[in-house]
Design a protein around this motif. Structure first.
Motif, PDB file in Angstrom:
ATOM      1  N   GLU A 522       0.922  -0.800  -0.137  1.00 15.12           N
ATOM      2  CA  GLU A 522       0.114   0.525  -0.155  1.00 15.12           C
ATOM      3  C   GLU A 522       0.585   1.201  -0.107  1.00 15.12           C
ATOM      4  O   GLU A 522       0.265   2.409  -0.800  1.00 15.12           O
ATOM      5  N   ILE A 523       1.645   1.169   0.536  1.00 14.45           N
ATOM      6  CA  ILE A 523       2.876   1.968   1.343  1.00 14.45           C
ATOM      7  C   ILE A 523       3.303   2.703  -0.472  1.00 14.45           C
ATOM      8  O   ILE A 523       3.706   3.385  -1.110  1.00 14.45           O
ATOM      9  N   MET A 524       4.057   1.801  -0.942  1.00 13.53           N
ATOM     10  CA  MET A 524       4.610   1.787  -2.129  1.00 13.53           C
ATOM     11  C   MET A 524       3.498   2.244  -3.433  1.00 13.53           C
ATOM     12  O   MET A 524       3.704   3.116  -4.084  1.00 13.53           O
ATOM     13  N   GLN A 525       2.305   1.700  -3.457  1.00 11.30           N
ATOM     14  CA  GLN A 525       1.903   1.930  -4.412  1.00 11.30           C
ATOM     15  C   GLN A 525       0.746   3.748  -3.955  1.00 11.30           C
ATOM     16  O   GLN A 525       1.339   4.625  -5.626  1.00 11.30           O
ATOM     17  N   GLN A 526       0.609   3.718  -2.998  1.00 12.90           N
ATOM     18  CA  GLN A 526       0.993   5.075  -2.405  1.00 12.90           C
ATOM     19  C   GLN A 526       1.381   6.021  -3.149  1.00 12.90           C
ATOM     20  O   GLN A 526       1.368   7.311  -3.263  1.00 12.90           O
ATOM     21  N   THR A 527       2.989   6.115  -2.326  1.00 11.85           N
ATOM     22  CA  THR A 527       3.813   7.115  -3.101  1.00 11.85           C
ATOM     23  C   THR A 527       3.539   7.133  -4.369  1.00 11.85           C
ATOM     24  O   THR A 527       4.096   8.421  -5.184  1.00 11.85           O
ATOM     25  N   LYS A 528       3.868   6.064  -5.155  1.00  8.80           N
ATOM     26  CA  LYS A 528       4.083   6.244  -6.474  1.00  8.80           C
ATOM     27  C   LYS A 528       3.146   7.164  -7.200  1.00  8.80           C
ATOM     28  O   LYS A 528       2.931   8.254  -7.955  1.00  8.80           O
ATOM     29  N   THR A 529       1.991   6.933  -6.544  1.00  9.66           N
ATOM     30  CA  THR A 529       0.880   8.172  -7.439  1.00  9.66           C
ATOM     31  C   THR A 529       0.924   9.332  -6.618  1.00  9.66           C
ATOM     32  O   THR A 529       0.704  10.571  -7.492  1.00  9.66           O
ATOM     33  N   TRP A 530       1.627   9.568  -5.736  1.00  8.29           N
ATOM     34  CA  TRP A 530       2.088  11.104  -5.001  1.00  8.29           C
ATOM     35  C   TRP A 530       3.028  11.295  -6.032  1.00  8.29           C
ATOM     36  O   TRP A 530       2.914  12.731  -6.470  1.00  8.29           O
ATOM     37  N   ILE A 531       3.778  10.603  -6.633  1.00 14.13           N
ATOM     38  CA  ILE A 531       4.979  11.078  -7.627  1.00 14.13           C
ATOM     39  C   ILE A 531       4.710  11.149  -8.613  1.00 14.13           C
ATOM     40  O   ILE A 531       5.224  12.590  -9.273  1.00 14.13           O
ATOM     41  N   GLU A 532       4.014  10.656  -8.988  1.00 11.48           N
ATOM     42  CA  GLU A 532       3.131  10.829 -10.710  1.00 11.48           C
ATOM     43  C   GLU A 532       2.644  12.274 -10.956  1.00 11.48           C
ATOM     44  O   GLU A 532       2.316  12.559 -11.419  1.00 11.48           O
ATOM     45  N   ASP A 533       1.858  12.546  -9.500  1.00 15.74           N
ATOM     46  CA  ASP A 533       0.845  13.441  -9.341  1.00 15.74           C
ATOM     47  C   ASP A 533       1.512  15.271  -9.505  1.00 15.74           C
ATOM     48  O   ASP A 533       1.315  15.576 -10.023  1.00 15.74           O
ATOM     49  N   GLN A 534       2.947  14.317  -9.634  1.00 21.04           N
ATOM     50  CA  GLN A 534       4.038  15.923  -9.375  1.00 21.04           C
ATOM     51  C   GLN A 534       4.030  16.039 -10.984  1.00 21.04           C
ATOM     52  O   GLN A 534       5.226  16.813 -11.592  1.00 21.04           O
ATOM     53  N   ASP A 544      11.322  -1.756  -1.129  1.00 20.62           N
ATOM     54  CA  ASP A 544      11.162   0.012  -0.639  1.00 20.62           C
ATOM     55  C   ASP A 544      11.701   0.402  -1.039  1.00 20.62           C
ATOM     56  O   ASP A 544      12.070   1.979  -0.771  1.00 20.62           O
ATOM     57  N   SER A 545      11.660   0.925  -2.216  1.00 23.24           N
ATOM     58  CA  SER A 545      12.677   1.774  -3.585  1.00 23.24           C
ATOM     59  C   SER A 545      12.370   1.401  -4.512  1.00 23.24           C
ATOM     60  O   SER A 545      11.010   1.016  -5.248  1.00 23.24           O
ATOM     61  N   THR A 546      12.185   3.500  -4.753  1.00 22.39           N
ATOM     62  CA  THR A 546      11.289   3.782  -5.591  1.00 22.39           C
ATOM     63  C   THR A 546      12.159   4.619  -7.391  1.00 22.39           C
ATOM     64  O   THR A 546      12.964   5.461  -6.861  1.00 22.39           O
ATOM     65  N   PHE A 547      11.851   3.778  -8.154  1.00 20.67           N
ATOM     66  CA  PHE A 547      12.994   4.381  -9.155  1.00 20.67           C
ATOM     67  C   PHE A 547      12.022   5.769 -10.117  1.00 20.67           C
ATOM     68  O   PHE A 547      11.408   5.613 -10.991  1.00 20.67           O
ATOM     69  N   VAL A 548      12.618   7.247 -10.365  1.00 17.39           N
ATOM     70  CA  VAL A 548      11.734   7.720 -10.899  1.00 17.39           C
ATOM     71  C   VAL A 548      12.055   8.233 -11.651  1.00 17.39           C
ATOM     72  O   VAL A 548      13.729   8.875 -11.872  1.00 17.39           O
ATOM     73  N   CYS A 549      11.910   8.551 -12.802  1.00 16.36           N
ATOM     74  CA  CYS A 549      12.465   8.785 -14.541  1.00 16.36           C
ATOM     75  C   CYS A 549      12.301  10.572 -14.961  1.00 16.36           C
ATOM     76  O   CYS A 549      11.880  11.359 -14.258  1.00 16.36           O
ATOM     77  N   LEU A 550      13.495  11.309 -14.353  1.00 17.96           N
ATOM     78  CA  LEU A 550      13.886  12.423 -14.298  1.00 17.96           C
ATOM     79  C   LEU A 550      13.328  13.298 -15.657  1.00 17.96           C
ATOM     80  O   LEU A 550      14.235  12.175 -17.050  1.00 17.96           O
TER      81      LEU A 550
END
Length: 775
Positions: A522-534, A544-550
């Motif tokens: 749940e935490i990983m999925q919600q974190t992904k949503t918040w990042i994509e909202d940005q 526990d790791s999230t890879f974000v493309c800039l």
């Protein structure tokens, strides 16, 4: 005799029966001397349910077993009152267990009283001892002793590295002993001119006598070795028994005792035997092989003096023909072990682990035992006994960590955000706890809903507090520059989830484990949503790791700023979320861990779908660029060195937009010319004895069988590595007279690595048309 108080550290513990009464014995290292501390008047115990009192009393009386049964202020998780059955000796308790267990459940009957005595006093290695002291030969005896927890005492321990050499049947040839200042090899044979560290003796009896004298003179607190518990100590004890010798190695002139059960235990009174392999594994070091030869190469850059596959044959030859070379080999093994312990600070790790958990210094593994040591006395103070295994009747599988589908491809800018100690933070934030589960199920109005039926009390729990204390201790250890203590704390905290999900733990409950892992999902999925909202893309996530493309045109400074900004945003968002949805304070903390430029996620072989747990990226460290590989061939021991080198060079060229065709042609020509023959070895460990493979015999087993047929004196053992090459006659250890199948290496070691790169078809086409590469 005088009354005295000492600070000290418990080296070993045991319990025995003395004149029909339980006697606890603790060997304690103090600044003054080693103390033998005895505690009398204790009674060993287990618990039974109130409903079983009459039946238990009748059975014990009928069999004339003395017992004191008393109601205690403790209850079962189901609220039934519990009674304690007290016995004056461990022998009486053992007989009572045999009698009662078929008729009723017993609780906490597997806990030795010498452990319970310390556990209930929160004594974890360091201790204050008070009692009547008597000076003995080589130690102080403390009787009528009282023990109290001491948080701060850290001992200075003397260490002896020990190693034996023997025949395949266990007949002793020599024994090596090395300390920081002394070195000896006791060798059977006629005296020869040579090094003065060799003590020449007539036979095995004289060797054992000399060994006992030297251990007494050196007087070590700790004896270390490589597989020393299950091999060296066992062989020494068995040879002493066969020769009719009492092998006296204890400080109080007691002989060595070997206990064989689920694992081998060695008891030498006043000393601790610690194995190097077990300690490395407990400290979470990873090696392709834990053989001393492999570890010493990687850690010290040194090879053993005998390092070939038929090591035993060479040892026997040297004993018969060149005893001084064998003595040097024996001595070097002792030095290697001592140097590995010193360089990796393994003894510091063992001490830190004991001071945190209360486990014995030599106790390896033991995550469940460590959890019990920490949790059980807290549970008792809440008025409960520990449940028996599986009493809740639940056995469904808990899901593992969350792994997100990856987006394969090459990316110019990727940042990685990691949750710091995710599972311990979930335990602390959402109050996941065995007692909390019991209380939560009976008080839904004051609880937090977990997963799969888990409900946790907001007020009655212990594990969240334990995590908080350990996190504080870890931060203190980091500030004090104590890496071994910090590492020990990390390992213990991270083991909590595994313990709660282990059917071998009395506190196992799948509702506990799944409430941790599914909350992590749940935490990983919600974190992904918040990042994509940005406005950013999340291309991968793992536990526990999230890879974000800039954006690809951003520079390093802008990417780092984005990482810091996202970290603050997510941590604040979790504070708000936990307060709004659960009325809880969030202890979740995400960190900006790494910036990759560029970064590559491959597809699954032969598919368009993205691969998991495999990637490569470039970082900048101290002004230098470095490639980081995860799950790729370059970090896997089952790929050849030529493949590992090719992948390194290929990705360096790929990230720098260089000519991949030229790199690949170069490697293919090296292989075909024979220049790279030394890099074509496959290395695979035998998972079982060679003869046990019947169906689907793998290549390394075929190679081992062929080699054993040609060399009858060679015997491959379970766990041993087989190094082989692929020839036109199949896999072979003996390849000097055989032609290597170079096309196999091109197709199986070069081709798959090149194939994972995007737009590689043009390279294959050019190789094919040039006749360099064949499909």
């Amino acid at each position: 005799m005088t009354q005295a108080v000492y600070p000290g550290f418990i080296l070993s513990r045991q319990q025995n029966n003395h004149k029909g009464q339980l006697q606890l014995c603790y060997w304690v290292k103090t600044d003054r001397d080693v103390c033998k501390v005895t505690v009398m008047g204790e009674r060993t115990l287990f618990f039974i349910r109130a409903r079983d009192i009459t039946a238990a009393s009748n059975l014990l009386q009928e069999n004339k077993l003395p017992v004191d049964i008393r109601q205690v202020c403790l209850q079962h998780f189901d609220s039934e009152s519990m009674y304690a059955c007290y016995f004056k000796s461990s022998h009486q308790l053992f007989l009572a267990k045999q009698l009662l267990k078929p008729a009723m459940p017993l609780y906490e009957d597997d806990i030795r009283h010498c452990d319970r005595f310390l556990m209930e006093r929160f004594i974890k290695g360091s201790v204050w001892i008070k009692g009547i002291t008597t000076q003995k030969n080589g130690y102080i005896e403390v009787s009528n002793a009282q023990l109290k927890a001491n948080e701060y005492y850290v001992p200075t321990l003397s260490v002896l590295s020990l190693d034996i050499e023997c025949s395949g049947d266990g007949v002793l040839f020599s024994v090596g002993l090395v300390t920081e200042t002394t070195q000896w090899v006791v060798m059977i044979g006629q005296p020869q001119d040579g090094p003065d560290y060799i003590d020449w003796v007539e036979d095995e009896v004289a060797l054992l006598v000399s060994l006992m004298a030297k251990v007494k003179a050196l007087d070590p607190d700790i004896i270390i070795g490589w597989n020393i518990i299950e091999f060296d100590c066992v062989v020494l004890a068995e040879r002493a028994l066969a020769l009719g010798i009492e092998l006296i190695l204890g400080r109080d002139q007691q002989s060595i005792h070997i206990y064989k059960g689920n694992y081998v235990r060695v008891l030498i009174s006043g000393r601790v035997v610690i194995d190097g392999i077990d300690t490395l594994k407990n400290a979470t070091y990873h090696f392709d092989s834990f053989r001393l030869s492999e570890v010493s190469k990687q850690v010290l850059g040194q090879s053993k003096l005998i390092d070939q596959g038929d090591r035993l044959e060479e040892i026997v030859r040297q004993f018969n023909e060149d005893k001084q070379s064998l003595a040097e080999y024996n001595l070097q093994d002792c030095r290697l072990v001592l140097d590995i312990f010193d360089k990796l600070k393994l003894l510091d790790f063992a001490l830190a682990r004991t001071r945190l958990t209360g486990l014995e210094l030599e106790r390896m593994g033991g995550s469940v035992a460590a959890f019990t040591n920490l949790y059980l006395p807290l549970l008792h103070r809440s008025g409960y006994v520990a449940p028996n295994l599986g009493e809740h009747g639940l056995s469904f599988d808990s899901p593992g960590g969350y792994v997100m589908e990856s987006t394969p491809g090459l990316f110019n800018n990727v940042i990685v955000l990691d949750f710091k100690s995710l599972y311990p933070s979930i335990i602390r934030t959402f109050l996941v706890d065995p007692l909390g589960l019991t209380k939560g199920l009976t008080d839904a109005g004051n609880s937090i809903t977990g997963f799969n039926g888990g409900v946790f009390s907001r007020t009655e729990h212990h594990l969240p507090g334990l995590v908080e204390d350990l996190l504080f201790s870890r931060q203190t250890a980091k500030s004090a520059n104590d890496p071994m203590l910090s590492q020990a704390i990390k390992i213990i905290m991270n083991s909590f989830y595994g313990v709660l999900g282990s059917t071998g733990c009395r506190f196992y409950d799948p509702r506990l484990a799944s409430s941790i892992t599914l909350r992590g999902h749940e935490i990983m999925q919600q974190t992904k949503t918040w990042i994509e909202d940005q406005g950013y893309d999340v291309i991968y996530g793992d536990t526990d790791s999230t890879f974000v493309c800039l954006p690809p045109d951003w520079n390093a400074s802008r990417c780092n700023e984005a990482g810091k900004r996202l970290t603050n945003l997510i941590n604040n968002a979790w504070q708000v979320y936990c307060r709004a949805h659960f009325d809880l304070e969030s202890h979740l903390e995400i960190e900006f861990e790494t910036y990759y430029s560029p970064f590559f996620l491959p597809t699954l072989r032969g598919e368009q779908k993205g691969s998991k747990k495999r990637y490569v990226g470039r970082i900048e460290k101290e002004g230098k660029q470095e490639l980081i590989y995860k799950g790729m061939e370059t970090v896997r021991s089952d790929w050849t060195k030529i493949a590992q080198q090719y992948q390194q060079d290929l990705f360096t060229a790929f990230f720098q937009n260089q000519d991949l065709l030229q790199i690949t042609e170069h490697y293919i020509k090296r292989i075909k010319s024979g220049e790279a023959d030394g890099l074509l070895l496959y290395s695979k460990r035998l998972g079982r004895a060679v003869e046990m493979y019947t169906k689907n015999v793998p290549p390394h087993v075929k190679a081992a069988r062929k080699h054993m047929m040609k060399n009858p004196s060679v015997k491959y053992q379970k766990g041993q590595k087989v190094n082989y090459v692929v020839t036109f006659e199949g896999p072979s250890v003996d390849c000097l007279d055989l032609e290597i199948d170079y096309e196999h290496y091109i197709n199986k070691q070069i081709y798959p690595i090149l194939r994972m790169l995007p737009n590689c078809d043009d390279v294959f086409f050019k190789l094919t048309t040039q006749g360099v590469f064949s499909f």
